[in-house]
Design a protein around this motif. Sequence first.
Motif, PDB file in Angstrom:
ATOM      1  N   ASP A   5      41.843  89.253 -92.061  1.00  0.00           N
ATOM      2  CA  ASP A   5      41.862  88.437 -90.845  1.00  0.00           C
ATOM      3  C   ASP A   5      41.219  89.184 -89.670  1.00  0.00           C
ATOM      4  O   ASP A   5      40.422  88.616 -88.921  1.00  0.00           O
ATOM      5  N   TRP A   9      38.016  86.907 -89.945  1.00  0.00           N
ATOM      6  CA  TRP A   9      38.377  85.581 -89.445  1.00  0.00           C
ATOM      7  C   TRP A   9      37.868  85.434 -88.021  1.00  0.00           C
ATOM      8  O   TRP A   9      38.172  86.227 -87.143  1.00  0.00           O
ATOM      9  N   GLU A  11      38.069  83.195 -84.831  1.00  0.00           N
ATOM     10  CA  GLU A  11      38.791  82.112 -84.153  1.00  0.00           C
ATOM     11  C   GLU A  11      37.806  81.093 -83.590  1.00  0.00           C
ATOM     12  O   GLU A  11      38.036  79.891 -83.664  1.00  0.00           O
ATOM     13  N   SER A  14      36.500  79.215 -86.535  1.00  0.00           N
ATOM     14  CA  SER A  14      37.602  78.732 -87.374  1.00  0.00           C
ATOM     15  C   SER A  14      37.278  78.872 -88.862  1.00  0.00           C
ATOM     16  O   SER A  14      37.495  77.945 -89.655  1.00  0.00           O
ATOM     17  N   THR A  15      36.775  80.040 -89.226  1.00  0.00           N
ATOM     18  CA  THR A  15      36.472  80.301 -90.635  1.00  0.00           C
ATOM     19  C   THR A  15      36.316  81.798 -90.860  1.00  0.00           C
ATOM     20  O   THR A  15      36.234  82.582 -89.912  1.00  0.00           O
ATOM     21  N   PHE A  16      36.282  82.186 -92.133  1.00  0.00           N
ATOM     22  CA  PHE A  16      35.929  83.560 -92.483  1.00  0.00           C
ATOM     23  C   PHE A  16      34.414  83.681 -92.399  1.00  0.00           C
ATOM     24  O   PHE A  16      33.692  82.753 -92.795  1.00  0.00           O
ATOM     25  N   SER A  69      32.482  82.021 -96.694  1.00  0.00           N
ATOM     26  CA  SER A  69      33.718  81.637 -96.005  1.00  0.00           C
ATOM     27  C   SER A  69      34.841  81.322 -96.988  1.00  0.00           C
ATOM     28  O   SER A  69      36.026  81.411 -96.637  1.00  0.00           O
ATOM     29  N   HIS A  84      45.178  79.725 -92.759  1.00  0.00           N
ATOM     30  CA  HIS A  84      43.742  79.461 -92.895  1.00  0.00           C
ATOM     31  C   HIS A  84      43.415  78.516 -94.054  1.00  0.00           C
ATOM     32  O   HIS A  84      42.342  77.910 -94.076  1.00  0.00           O
TER      33      HIS A  84
END
Length: 125
Positions: A5, A9, A11, A14-16, A69, A84
């Motif tokens: 994370d 990750w 923010e 909103s994904t890896f 992702s 997630h």
Amino acid sequence: NALLDEQHWSEQLSTFADYGNHTQSVVLEREKIYIPPGQPRHHYPSPRLVRAIRKSPKLQYVGALGYVSLFPFLLQVLQPDSPHLEILFRDMRSEKKLWTPYGLRSLSKTSPLYLKYNTEHDGPY
């Protein structure tokens, strides 16, 4: 999971995502070949398409939703209670992002890299 994370990750996205030196200000241009005056053009190679960087890369997340992702999920690294997972599943099922009648796209239709050539002979993603 905490390290995953922390390092991957985003923010904002909103994904890896991959993190590293990156720029989206790249274009393919024909290279300039000097042909001396009076020399026939056909004696020289055709100009190739080469990458031209318009803005220097900087450390940032690469905003390209796709297989990268999904790796934390596909490799079963995420815990079943990860917040997630719901976001990843929603992106996978979205026809505007990854879902197709034939399976998942390797790169989201919303990605700035979608349908862009990487090199002259490497077709769009």
